[in-house]
Scaffold this active site. Sequence first.
Site, mmCIF file in Angstrom:
data_model
loop_
_atom_site.group_PDB
_atom_site.id
_atom_site.type_symbol
_atom_site.label_atom_id
_atom_site.label_comp_id
_atom_site.label_asym_id
_atom_site.label_seq_id
_atom_site.Cartn_x
_atom_site.Cartn_y
_atom_site.Cartn_z
ATOM 1 N N THR A 98 38.946 43.637 26.673
ATOM 2 C CA THR A 98 39.138 43.779 28.124
ATOM 3 C C THR A 98 39.778 42.475 28.631
ATOM 4 O O THR A 98 39.113 41.661 29.253
ATOM 5 C CB THR A 98 37.798 44.022 28.857
ATOM 6 O OG1 THR A 98 36.854 43.023 28.429
ATOM 7 C CG2 THR A 98 37.243 45.387 28.566
ATOM 8 N N LYS A 124 46.614 46.058 11.258
ATOM 9 C CA LYS A 124 45.217 45.615 11.191
ATOM 10 C C LYS A 124 44.418 46.526 10.260
ATOM 11 O O LYS A 124 43.632 46.077 9.426
ATOM 12 C CB LYS A 124 44.652 45.703 12.611
ATOM 13 C CG LYS A 124 43.602 44.664 12.922
ATOM 14 C CD LYS A 124 43.144 44.798 14.360
ATOM 15 C CE LYS A 124 43.820 43.792 15.272
ATOM 16 N NZ LYS A 124 43.448 44.011 16.685
ATOM 17 N N CYS A 145 36.923 34.750 25.914
ATOM 18 C CA CYS A 145 35.780 35.283 26.687
ATOM 19 C C CYS A 145 35.484 34.521 27.956
ATOM 20 O O CYS A 145 35.693 35.040 29.050
ATOM 21 C CB CYS A 145 34.545 35.329 25.800
ATOM 22 S SG CYS A 145 34.692 36.553 24.500
ATOM 23 N N PHE A 147 25.198 23.204 24.763
ATOM 24 C CA PHE A 147 26.229 23.509 25.766
ATOM 25 C C PHE A 147 26.356 22.432 26.831
ATOM 26 O O PHE A 147 26.773 22.699 27.953
ATOM 27 C CB PHE A 147 26.020 24.903 26.377
ATOM 28 C CG PHE A 147 26.842 25.941 25.667
ATOM 29 C CD1 PHE A 147 26.551 26.280 24.355
ATOM 30 C CD2 PHE A 147 27.943 26.534 26.268
ATOM 31 C CE1 PHE A 147 27.327 27.194 23.665
ATOM 32 C CE2 PHE A 147 28.733 27.444 25.589
ATOM 33 C CZ PHE A 147 28.416 27.774 24.294
ATOM 34 N N HIS A 198 28.121 19.587 25.963
ATOM 35 C CA HIS A 198 29.103 18.695 25.344
ATOM 36 C C HIS A 198 30.298 18.564 26.279
ATOM 37 O O HIS A 198 31.077 19.504 26.435
ATOM 38 C CB HIS A 198 29.535 19.224 23.975
ATOM 39 C CG HIS A 198 28.389 19.357 23.026
ATOM 40 N ND1 HIS A 198 27.759 18.255 22.495
ATOM 41 C CD2 HIS A 198 27.721 20.437 22.576
ATOM 42 C CE1 HIS A 198 26.753 18.659 21.733
ATOM 43 N NE2 HIS A 198 26.707 19.985 21.767
ATOM 44 N N ASN A 232 27.543 34.731 30.195
ATOM 45 C CA ASN A 232 28.768 33.941 30.035
ATOM 46 C C ASN A 232 29.000 33.029 31.237
ATOM 47 O O ASN A 232 29.498 31.910 31.090
ATOM 48 C CB ASN A 232 29.970 34.851 29.790
ATOM 49 C CG ASN A 232 30.106 35.190 28.304
ATOM 50 O OD1 ASN A 232 29.343 34.700 27.480
ATOM 51 N ND2 ASN A 232 31.070 36.023 27.967
ATOM 52 N N GLU A 277 32.481 33.440 18.287
ATOM 53 C CA GLU A 277 33.451 33.328 17.204
ATOM 54 C C GLU A 277 33.053 32.135 16.339
ATOM 55 O O GLU A 277 32.508 31.153 16.830
ATOM 56 C CB GLU A 277 34.863 33.155 17.771
ATOM 57 C CG GLU A 277 35.354 34.457 18.356
ATOM 58 C CD GLU A 277 36.724 34.343 19.007
ATOM 59 O OE1 GLU A 277 37.531 33.501 18.589
ATOM 60 O OE2 GLU A 277 36.968 35.112 19.945
ATOM 61 N N GLY A 325 37.523 27.343 26.564
ATOM 62 C CA GLY A 325 38.672 28.243 26.486
ATOM 63 C C GLY A 325 38.246 29.475 25.724
ATOM 64 O O GLY A 325 37.066 29.818 25.705
#
Length: 437
Positions: free
Chosen positions: A85, A35, A264, A253, A255, A212, A152, A261
């Site tokens: 984590t 990386k 997170c 949010f 949909h 979340n 992301e 998935g």
Amino acid sequence: MRITVIGCGYLGAVHAACMAKLGHEVVGIDVDDQKIRELSSARAPFYEPGLEELLREVQETGRLTFTTDMSAAAGSDVHFICVGTPQKKGENGADMTYVDAAASALLPHISPGDVVVGKSTVPVGTAARLAQLVQDQEPTSHLVWNPEFLREGHAVADTLQPDRFVYGVSDGSEDHPAVAVLDDVYAVPLGAGTPRLVTDHPTAELVKAAANSFLATKISFINAMAEVCEASGADVTRLADAIGMDDRIGRKFLHAGIGFGGGCLPKDIRAFMARAGELGADQALTFLREVDAINMRRRTRVVELTRELCDGTLLGKRITVLGAAFKPESDDVRDSPALSIAAQLQLQGAVVSVTDPKALENAAKRFPELQFEDDMYEAITKADALLLLTEWEQYRNLDPYALLSRVASPRILDGRNVLDPEKWRAAGWTYRGLGRA
Ligand code: UDX
């Protein structure tokens, strides 16, 4: 300022590049040699729109370097901990190995007055524990918990122009000396009006878990409505449009589809439940068990719908899965509902071919038994049914007429409710959405 970023994954690599973009001198540190080599040559080790361009831009300034050597942290004023984590194997709790290892490797290199900043998503109570370690090492140093909310696919913009900053400091006070240090780090976005809240450590940690959990709940709520719509002949997309016009609810949010998935939401709600249990507050979060269950039921439902679509049997049916990533504009396949559905279909006797514009390499590592096809048109050739499971732009824009001659049977299951059913039906396709008649 000179800044250390420990952990150069989805969070840390973007954070390091963005901090350099804000004008700081940044060193990114990771234990993964490969990386570091890629990042040092301005190549992103994963697909994130805009990241590679940003890496090139800031590396030309000389302000961004990468290394595997933790001693490079010496001399920085601020040290960000951005390691993962993940969920513990066989348990709901978060695996804290990487956070603990990063902290213990870093601490010998900190100097008086340095600020250590936690960004990883952690169980509440972690910050207080790490703050003690920092103080034991260097009594004039401080630990701030500064949760990260980036998505992301939008990570660069979310880091440079976040909705808000949350600083968790030991006494929860605006006058805490670390507040001014972080204000300097984020001077540009703060100057542009990004709000910031100063809290105590546990509140800052809980902000992330709560945010979340709320997002996951919102998705599972609309997917639960989809189940009722399926049972009653209603249309969940129109229902979401209508309730979303109430600005207390909002359309974002909502949909309905194959569920959430990624690296997170699924593991964060599980870790949150596990931590609440340890604290004796498990009853408060039992609803998250239902949120998780609704989400997992969507995957089973898609398998059943595909069977229906294929005249009652999956055996020997050629199924093309459009999309492997857990969401578009990402090559991340962690807990991807699309791949989990593809694997289930194959186990039940279907001949499955998976295609995706970016995520096939990662998908093949996780599910080597599945068949992958780079070329979408090859993938759909002679298919008995298409399943749109990740809503990449190119799949949203598919022309139903152009595909007719390629497939064996014109049948499509729209797992994200992004296609126009009328258009597909008019072209001769059997169309099924989720939560729609
Ligand atoms: C999430 C949070 O949004 C972010 O704030 C946090 O920092 C990390 O976790 P991310 O995992 O990148 O970000 O993706 P997100 O855009 O939240 O989507 C999560 C999943 O929910 C995806 O699988 C997506 O397809 C699904 N989703 C999202 C739905 O099924 N329906 C929706 O309405 C929205």
